[in-house]
Design a protein around this motif. Structure first.
Motif, short mmCIF file in Angstrom:
data_model
loop_
_atom_site.label_atom_id
_atom_site.label_comp_id
_atom_site.label_asym_id
_atom_site.label_seq_id
_atom_site.Cartn_x
_atom_site.Cartn_y
_atom_site.Cartn_z
N GLN A 106 0.82 -1.21 0.00
CA GLN A 106 0.00 0.00 0.00
C GLN A 106 0.86 1.26 0.00
O GLN A 106 0.35 2.35 0.27
CB GLN A 106 -0.92 0.00 1.23
CG GLN A 106 -1.81 -1.20 1.32
CD GLN A 106 -2.73 -1.35 0.11
OE1 GLN A 106 -3.32 -0.36 -0.34
NE2 GLN A 106 -2.83 -2.55 -0.42
N GLY A 107 2.13 1.10 -0.29
CA GLY A 107 3.04 2.25 -0.32
C GLY A 107 4.20 1.98 -1.26
O GLY A 107 4.25 0.94 -1.95
N VAL A 108 5.10 2.91 -1.30
CA VAL A 108 6.29 2.79 -2.15
C VAL A 108 7.04 1.51 -1.82
O VAL A 108 7.28 1.20 -0.66
CB VAL A 108 7.20 4.01 -1.96
CG1 VAL A 108 8.54 3.80 -2.64
CG2 VAL A 108 6.52 5.28 -2.48
N VAL A 109 7.43 0.76 -2.85
CA VAL A 109 8.30 -0.40 -2.66
C VAL A 109 9.73 0.11 -2.83
O VAL A 109 10.14 0.48 -3.93
CB VAL A 109 7.98 -1.52 -3.66
CG1 VAL A 109 8.87 -2.73 -3.40
CG2 VAL A 109 6.51 -1.93 -3.55
N ILE A 110 10.45 0.11 -1.74
CA ILE A 110 11.76 0.75 -1.73
C ILE A 110 12.89 -0.20 -2.09
O ILE A 110 13.95 0.23 -2.55
CB ILE A 110 12.02 1.39 -0.34
CG1 ILE A 110 13.18 2.39 -0.41
CG2 ILE A 110 12.25 0.33 0.71
CD1 ILE A 110 12.93 3.59 -1.28
N ALA A 111 12.69 -1.51 -1.91
CA ALA A 111 13.75 -2.47 -2.21
C ALA A 111 13.15 -3.85 -2.42
O ALA A 111 12.02 -4.14 -1.98
CB ALA A 111 14.78 -2.52 -1.07
N ALA A 112 13.92 -4.70 -3.10
CA ALA A 112 13.49 -6.09 -3.34
C ALA A 112 14.73 -6.94 -3.57
O ALA A 112 15.78 -6.43 -4.01
CB ALA A 112 12.55 -6.17 -4.55
N ASP A 113 14.61 -8.25 -3.26
CA ASP A 113 15.75 -9.15 -3.44
C ASP A 113 15.26 -10.58 -3.62
O ASP A 113 14.12 -10.91 -3.25
CB ASP A 113 16.69 -9.06 -2.22
CG ASP A 113 18.10 -9.53 -2.54
OD1 ASP A 113 18.34 -9.96 -3.70
OD2 ASP A 113 18.96 -9.46 -1.65
N TRP A 114 16.14 -11.40 -4.19
CA TRP A 114 15.82 -12.81 -4.41
C TRP A 114 16.27 -13.64 -3.22
O TRP A 114 17.37 -13.43 -2.70
CB TRP A 114 16.54 -13.33 -5.65
CG TRP A 114 16.28 -12.59 -6.92
CD1 TRP A 114 16.95 -11.52 -7.39
CD2 TRP A 114 15.28 -12.90 -7.89
NE1 TRP A 114 16.44 -11.12 -8.59
CE2 TRP A 114 15.41 -11.96 -8.93
CE3 TRP A 114 14.28 -13.88 -7.98
CZ2 TRP A 114 14.58 -11.96 -10.05
CZ3 TRP A 114 13.46 -13.87 -9.11
CH2 TRP A 114 13.61 -12.94 -10.11
N GLY A 173 16.29 -18.47 -5.92
CA GLY A 173 15.56 -17.65 -6.88
C GLY A 173 14.11 -18.00 -7.07
O GLY A 173 13.46 -17.45 -7.98
N LYS A 174 13.54 -18.88 -6.23
CA LYS A 174 12.14 -19.24 -6.39
C LYS A 174 11.20 -18.32 -5.62
O LYS A 174 9.99 -18.34 -5.84
CB LYS A 174 11.91 -20.68 -5.95
CG LYS A 174 12.63 -21.70 -6.84
CD LYS A 174 12.32 -23.11 -6.40
CE LYS A 174 13.01 -24.13 -7.30
NZ LYS A 174 12.70 -25.53 -6.91
N GLN A 175 11.76 -17.55 -4.71
CA GLN A 175 10.98 -16.59 -3.95
C GLN A 175 11.69 -15.24 -3.94
O GLN A 175 12.91 -15.16 -4.11
CB GLN A 175 10.75 -17.08 -2.51
CG GLN A 175 9.83 -18.30 -2.40
CD GLN A 175 9.64 -18.73 -0.96
OE1 GLN A 175 10.56 -18.67 -0.15
NE2 GLN A 175 8.43 -19.19 -0.64
N ALA A 176 10.89 -14.21 -3.72
CA ALA A 176 11.43 -12.85 -3.68
C ALA A 176 10.81 -12.11 -2.50
O ALA A 176 9.66 -12.37 -2.12
CB ALA A 176 11.14 -12.10 -4.98
N VAL A 177 11.58 -11.19 -1.94
CA VAL A 177 11.11 -10.41 -0.80
C VAL A 177 11.14 -8.93 -1.19
O VAL A 177 12.03 -8.48 -1.92
CB VAL A 177 11.97 -10.66 0.46
CG1 VAL A 177 13.40 -10.24 0.23
CG2 VAL A 177 11.37 -9.97 1.67
#
Length: 515
Positions: A302-310, A314-318
């Motif tokens: 519900q807000g800005v997504v500031i970061a992401a990683d595997w 590599g089957k899931q991401a956060v």
């Protein structure tokens, strides 16, 4: 009636000391008494040393005049006047002696000036000239000494920086600041940048050419991470989504790289204006292939997504968001697996362990949290409280260590087995942004708000500062750093809000040897 004494100068060498009544209880009576009474004055004249007598009114004359003062007060006043007269006389004698000395010195200067210059100069001119010459000579010596010392010190610094840290390539093409930089973990090895201009670009490390442009987001692209085994990229955006997109690139033939180390200067840093920033208006990305549709879109924040990683495998991401949550997704189905809640303020970063199912999230609430997904049935969380301001990033290193950076100008190294206190603390002079650790050599790269990039080891010892002069280096805040240990040309990358990414060659053996 009490009186007021005033010392007045009538002419050079003469003074008048006037005795005047002061107003007491009855103002009108005092004024009438003042009109009826004549003012009494004592003349004190400065004399030279040849005069044997002091001029002034004799005591007998003063005592004979009509006065309402008691004799004791009158006698005290006369004694005080005599002391004042003697003090003036002593000062006048000292003044005469100083004048004679000045005349003697001026005569000597005049004689020396005629012998050297062969021309007669006035005393005032000679004195001014001598004073100016002495001052100029002193200033010249000081300036020469400082300049020579600075050149010697700068030569050592320049030699050291050239041998250890060299700027190899600049990657220019974004139209706005670059938030994140990352290096692909599979062949072909490319560089990825995420920018506030709503795009992510992939670059050839060797040539600096833009290879792919991703324009699927409608907001600022805040981070970019490459899949551990496939040609997939994961980007987080201010449009409240994270995108997974596939890329295919063909590396161009590398061109000879110019030796930019000769441009490194030991001179003082220079402030830059916006006119000095790289010109991104040419849009070098316009000629490269553009990807506009993602393979998968992760939506639930519900807000800005500031970061992401595997996650490992590599089957899931956060993802980490300003909505104070981090989400764990299944990549294949795009479904939300877990929503990680607990932070009191916006998240700033997230990072995954390279070999284990561990996630660390950072937040503006001055903490970072470790999430453990190794046991499918139990998801434990540990909270690290050691900073006094926003934790801008926390990353994993070899073993059970985590390194965290903060706006409180400190970097701390933690042992996951002992969360109570850090095992090392690095204190700096500027806020720290997204840090990165060279896993093999355990070197931390710190990007700062003040445009500097510093290198430290895990024990907190400073190893180097990347060179920055009026010809090269970042000209605005440095947002992120990324190591690529195995690349033969550039093994460290940095990006900043000056709209450019920079590739560096760090001579790690020499760096550690100087340690």
């Amino acid at each position: 009636m009490p009186r007021k004494l005033s010392l007045l100068q009538e002419c050079p060498g003469h003074y008048l000391l006037e005795v005047m009544p002061t107003e007491s209880g009855s103002c009108s009576a005092a004024r009438q008494a003042k009109q009826k009474r004549k003012s009494h004055s004592l003349s004190i004249r400065r004399t030279n040393s040849s005069e044997q007598e002091r001029t002034g009114l004799p005591r007998e004359m003063l005592e004979g005049q009509d006065s309402k003062l008691p004799s004791s007060v009158r006698s005290t006043l006369l004694e005080l006047f005599g002391q004042i007269e003697r003090e003036f006389e002593n000062l006048y004698i000292e003044n005469l002696e100083l004048r004679r000395e000045i005349d003697t010195l001026n005569e000597r200067l005049a004689a020396e000036g005629q012998g050297i210059d062969g021309a007669e100069l006035s005393k005032g001119q000679l004195k001014t000239k001598a004073s100016h010459s002495t001052s100029q000579l002193s200033q010249k010596l000081k300036t020469t000494y400082k300049a020579s010392t600075s050149k010697i010190v700068s030569s050592f610094k320049t030699t050291t920086s050239r041998a250890i840290c060299q700027l190899v390539k600049e990657y220019i093409g974004h139209r706005d600041g670059i938030w994140d930089v990352s290096v692909a973990r599979t062949q072909p090895v490319v560089l990825g940048t995420a920018s506030a201009d709503h795009t992510a670009l992939l670059w050839s490390i060797e040539t600096g050419k833009c290879l792919v442009k991703y324009s699927g987001h409608v907001g600022s692209v805040n981070s970019i991470k490459f899949h551990p085994s496939e040609q997939l990229a994961l980007t987080a955006s201010g449009d409240q989504t994270a995108h997974i997109w596939r890329y295919m690139v063909q590396l161009p033939v590398p061109q000879p790289i110019a030796d930019t180390s000769q441009q490194i200067s030991g001179e003082d840093e220079v402030e830059f204006s916006d006119k000095d920033e790289p010109d991104g208006d040419g849009d070098v990305s316009s000629d490269c292939p553009t990807i506009r549709v993602p393979l998968t879109s992760l939506k639930s924040h519900q807000g800005v997504v500031i970061a992401a990683d595997w996650l490992v495998g590599g089957k899931q991401a956060v993802t980490a968001s300003w909505d104070r949550t981090a989400n764990l997704y299944d990549v294949e189905t795009s479904e939300l697996v877990h929503s990680l809640t607990g932070h009191d303020q916006e998240l700033t970063h997230c990072c995954t362990h390279p070999n284990q199912r561990l996630v660390v999230t950072s937040s503006r609430d001055t903490t970072f949290r470790l999430w453990d997904f190794r046991d499918p049935s139990i998801h434990s969380v540990n909270v690290f409280q050691g900073h006094t301001d926003t934790v801008t990033s926390a990353v994993f290193t070899v073993g059970d260590n985590v390194v965290s950076g903060s706006d409180d100008r400190t970097v701390k190294v933690w042992d996951l087995k002992n969360m109570r206190s850090p095992i090392a603390t690095i204190r700096t002079d500027s806020a720290i942004n997204r840090i990165n650790v060279c896993v093999g050599q355990k070197i931390i790269a710190l990007p700062h708000d003040n445009r500097q990039v510093r290198l430290f080891d895990m024990s907190g010892v400073r190893l180097a500062r990347l060179p920055r002069s009026n010809r090269q280096g970042h000209r605005r805040m440095v947002c992120c750093s990324a190591w690529s240990e195995d690349h033969p040309i550039c093994n460290l990358f940095t990006c900043g809000f000056d709209r450019q990414a920079i590739g560096w060659n760090i001579n790690i053996p020499a760096l550690l040897q100087e340690k």
